[in-house]
Design a protein around this motif. Structure first.
Motif, PDB file in Angstrom:
ATOM      1  N   LYS A   1       0.867  -1.195  -0.039  1.00  0.00           N
ATOM      2  CA  LYS A   1      -0.095   0.030  -0.033  1.00  0.00           C
ATOM      3  C   LYS A   1       0.985   1.387   0.118  1.00  0.00           C
ATOM      4  N   ASN A   2       1.999   1.063  -0.815  1.00  0.00           N
ATOM      5  CA  ASN A   2       2.845   2.403  -0.675  1.00  0.00           C
ATOM      6  C   ASN A   2       3.569   2.414  -2.167  1.00  0.00           C
ATOM      7  N   ALA A   3       3.095   3.209  -3.117  1.00  0.00           N
ATOM      8  CA  ALA A   3       3.670   3.580  -4.543  1.00  0.00           C
ATOM      9  C   ALA A   3       5.243   3.868  -4.225  1.00  0.00           C
ATOM     10  N   GLN A   4       5.675   4.346  -3.240  1.00  0.00           N
ATOM     11  CA  GLN A   4       6.951   5.286  -3.078  1.00  0.00           C
ATOM     12  C   GLN A   4       8.084   4.144  -2.777  1.00  0.00           C
ATOM     13  N   VAL A   5       7.455   2.937  -2.274  1.00  0.00           N
ATOM     14  CA  VAL A   5       8.647   1.757  -2.124  1.00  0.00           C
ATOM     15  C   VAL A   5       9.235   1.335  -3.401  1.00  0.00           C
ATOM     16  N   TRP A   6       8.536   1.731  -4.440  1.00  0.00           N
ATOM     17  CA  TRP A   6       9.114   0.978  -5.764  1.00  0.00           C
ATOM     18  C   TRP A   6      10.100   1.835  -6.493  1.00  0.00           C
ATOM     19  N   VAL A   7      10.628   3.032  -5.874  1.00  0.00           N
ATOM     20  CA  VAL A   7      11.483   4.091  -6.378  1.00  0.00           C
ATOM     21  C   VAL A   7      12.771   4.122  -5.505  1.00  0.00           C
ATOM     22  N   CYS A   8      13.892   3.705  -6.242  1.00  0.00           N
ATOM     23  CA  CYS A   8      15.155   3.737  -5.735  1.00  0.00           C
ATOM     24  C   CYS A   8      15.617   5.410  -5.697  1.00  0.00           C
ATOM     25  N   PRO A   9      15.937   5.951  -4.373  1.00  0.00           N
ATOM     26  CA  PRO A   9      16.548   7.367  -4.491  1.00  0.00           C
ATOM     27  C   PRO A   9      17.655   7.695  -5.253  1.00  0.00           C
TER      28      PRO A   9
ATOM     29  N   ARG B   1      14.431   8.359 -11.575  1.00  0.00           N
ATOM     30  CA  ARG B   1      13.559   8.501 -10.506  1.00  0.00           C
ATOM     31  C   ARG B   1      12.320   7.328 -11.002  1.00  0.00           C
ATOM     32  N   GLY B   2      12.814   6.214 -11.407  1.00  0.00           N
ATOM     33  CA  GLY B   2      11.932   5.310 -11.755  1.00  0.00           C
ATOM     34  C   GLY B   2      11.362   5.336 -13.247  1.00  0.00           C
ATOM     35  N   VAL B   3      10.687   4.533 -13.809  1.00  0.00           N
ATOM     36  CA  VAL B   3      10.275   4.600 -15.264  1.00  0.00           C
ATOM     37  C   VAL B   3       8.716   4.354 -15.196  1.00  0.00           C
TER      38      VAL B   3
ATOM     39  N   PRO C   1       3.175   3.689 -10.835  1.00  0.00           N
ATOM     40  CA  PRO C   1       3.467   4.815 -11.510  1.00  0.00           C
ATOM     41  C   PRO C   1       4.763   5.237 -11.875  1.00  0.00           C
ATOM     42  N   ARG C   2       5.873   4.751 -10.902  1.00  0.00           N
ATOM     43  CA  ARG C   2       7.171   4.765 -11.254  1.00  0.00           C
ATOM     44  C   ARG C   2       7.974   3.616 -10.676  1.00  0.00           C
ATOM     45  N   LEU C   3       8.877   3.024 -11.506  1.00  0.00           N
ATOM     46  CA  LEU C   3       9.555   1.698 -11.037  1.00  0.00           C
ATOM     47  C   LEU C   3      10.780   1.842 -11.246  1.00  0.00           C
ATOM     48  N   SER C   4      11.546   1.226 -10.013  1.00  0.00           N
ATOM     49  CA  SER C   4      12.815   1.167 -10.075  1.00  0.00           C
ATOM     50  C   SER C   4      13.497  -0.404  -9.987  1.00  0.00           C
TER      51      SER C   4
ATOM     52  N   ALA D   1      15.608 -12.759  -6.636  1.00  0.00           N
ATOM     53  CA  ALA D   1      14.281 -12.598  -7.058  1.00  0.00           C
ATOM     54  C   ALA D   1      13.883 -11.169  -7.829  1.00  0.00           C
ATOM     55  N   ILE D   2      14.402 -10.138  -7.156  1.00  0.00           N
ATOM     56  CA  ILE D   2      14.352  -8.633  -7.899  1.00  0.00           C
ATOM     57  C   ILE D   2      15.511  -8.053  -7.632  1.00  0.00           C
ATOM     58  N   GLY D   3      15.839  -7.445  -8.844  1.00  0.00           N
ATOM     59  CA  GLY D   3      17.215  -6.327  -9.044  1.00  0.00           C
ATOM     60  C   GLY D   3      16.726  -5.112  -9.251  1.00  0.00           C
ATOM     61  N   GLU D   4      17.665  -4.415  -9.542  1.00  0.00           N
ATOM     62  CA  GLU D   4      17.508  -2.687  -9.811  1.00  0.00           C
ATOM     63  C   GLU D   4      17.496  -2.774 -11.223  1.00  0.00           C
ATOM     64  N   MET D   5      16.336  -2.030 -11.693  1.00  0.00           N
ATOM     65  CA  MET D   5      15.990  -1.538 -13.227  1.00  0.00           C
ATOM     66  C   MET D   5      17.045  -0.504 -13.325  1.00  0.00           C
ATOM     67  N   THR D   6      17.535  -0.736 -14.897  1.00  0.00           N
ATOM     68  CA  THR D   6      18.229   0.164 -15.372  1.00  0.00           C
ATOM     69  C   THR D   6      17.980   1.596 -15.384  1.00  0.00           C
ATOM     70  N   ASP D   7      18.819   2.751 -15.363  1.00  0.00           N
ATOM     71  CA  ASP D   7      18.424   4.062 -15.838  1.00  0.00           C
ATOM     72  C   ASP D   7      19.066   4.470 -16.960  1.00  0.00           C
ATOM     73  N   PHE D   8      19.578   3.609 -17.806  1.00  0.00           N
ATOM     74  CA  PHE D   8      19.837   3.997 -19.131  1.00  0.00           C
ATOM     75  C   PHE D   8      18.859   3.853 -20.116  1.00  0.00           C
TER      76      PHE D   8
END
Length: 323
Positions: A96-104, A109-111, A134-137, A171-178
């Motif tokens: 119940k928190n969309a911000q947790v999906w964005v890595c600072p 700032r997520g795609v 909405p934004r995914l890292s 199970a889950i890694g960090e998404m590219t920012d390129f």
């Protein structure tokens, strides 16, 4: 009485000392800030891990799929025209928190989703829009959370019992920012221009010992031999086109330097976002920082010794199953 004052030389010496101290300390401050961001990102992944574990317990100890199309029939893949449901929506009831999906530390700032998002991003029934945060890292490993486009795809659900060592499988890694590494085409689908395919999972698998894209979606993908990715392949023209521990570009044919739809799916992730490494959430729910090259050691391969949806062994360069 004579008044004592600083001479010009003394003043310049003081200024020089301050400048030297600043030059020494500013990088330390920058590293400290990045360490704080890394810790925040790791906390995000730990929370996501707890959400995944709750989902697994509620769904007969089965992991969610990376995504599935909304308008599938019993025998036909619906295609992207109806939109998809992303695993972030499946896990959302537990977070119940969309911000947790964005890595600072994520430069983007997520795609966002591929096609227009639903007005309510958690809507899994509305046709014609994407159900995705909405934004995914962060990005799932398809060996644990594979693509579930529709019924014509290969086996694509993984039970916890099928994973031999959950604490040692990413199970889950960090998404590219390129942008080039995640912006792909979709010929034959709702759109055929390049868009950010943020819903697609990552994998550390090659079609042959020498390379070649392995998408992990068709029956053909999960019937032949598959090979563990190598450092050279990940950093070469089919991968990022640069080293895993920096953002450098050493091969302009890689996705850091060129836009291309081909290539290995390892390029969807960011290998060196935090001090030369990246955060990973594992199949048992815990999260930990690793250097990328440590995760692909064939003697301790952290991307799954088996492609769990089908049970295929992942082979090293000698054709032996990774350990």
């Amino acid at each position: 009485m004579q008044k004592r004052a600083f001479t010009l030389i003394e003043l310049l010496v003081v200024i020089a000392i301050i400048a030297i101290l600043a030059a020494i300390l500013f990088p330390v401050f920058a590293q400290a800030r990045e360490k704080a961001r890394q810790t925040s990102c790791l906390s995000n992944q730990k929370q996501i891990g707890l959400g995944v574990m709750q989902y697994v317990q509620d769904y007969d100890e089965t992991y969610p799929t990376a995504y599935y199309y909304k308008n599938n029939t019993a025998t036909v893949n619906g295609g992207s025209a109806g939109g998809y449901v992303h695993m972030s929506v499946l896990i959302n009831p537990y977070l119940k928190n969309a911000q947790v999906w964005v890595c600072p530390s994520d430069a983007l700032r997520g795609v966002g989703p591929d096609n227009p998002a639903c007005a309510d991003w958690t809507n899994i029934t509305q046709i014609g829009c994407e159900a995705q945060v909405p934004r995914l890292s962060y990005i799932p490993n398809s060996s644990i959370m594979p693509r579930k486009r529709g019924p014509q795809d290969a086996p694509n659900v993984v039970s916890m019992a099928a994973v031999d060592a959950p604490a040692d499988v990413i199970a889950i890694g960090e998404m590219t920012d390129f942008s080039n590494c995640i912006f792909l085409g979709s010929t034959g689908q709702q759109n055929n221009e390049r868009r950010n395919k943020s819903h697609r999972p990552v994998n550390a698998i090659m079609r042959t010992a020498g390379g070649g894209q392995w998408a992990g979606q068709s029956v053909a993908d999960v019937t032949g031999p598959i090979f563990a990715i190598t450092q050279a392949a990940a950093q070469g023209a089919e991968g990022w086109g640069g080293p895993a521990d920096t953002r450098a570009i050493t091969n302009t044919a890689g996705c850091r330097g060129s836009a291309a739809d081909g290539g290995l799916h390892i390029r969807f992730m960011s290998p060196g976002r935090h001090s030369g490494g990246s955060n990973y959430m594992f199949a048992d729910g815990h999260a930990k920082w690793h250097r990328f090259n440590d995760t692909i050691n064939p003697n301790r391969f952290l991307w799954g010794r088996t492609y769990f949806p089908s049970g295929q062994p992942v082979l090293d360069q000698a054709g032996v199953q990774v350990r």
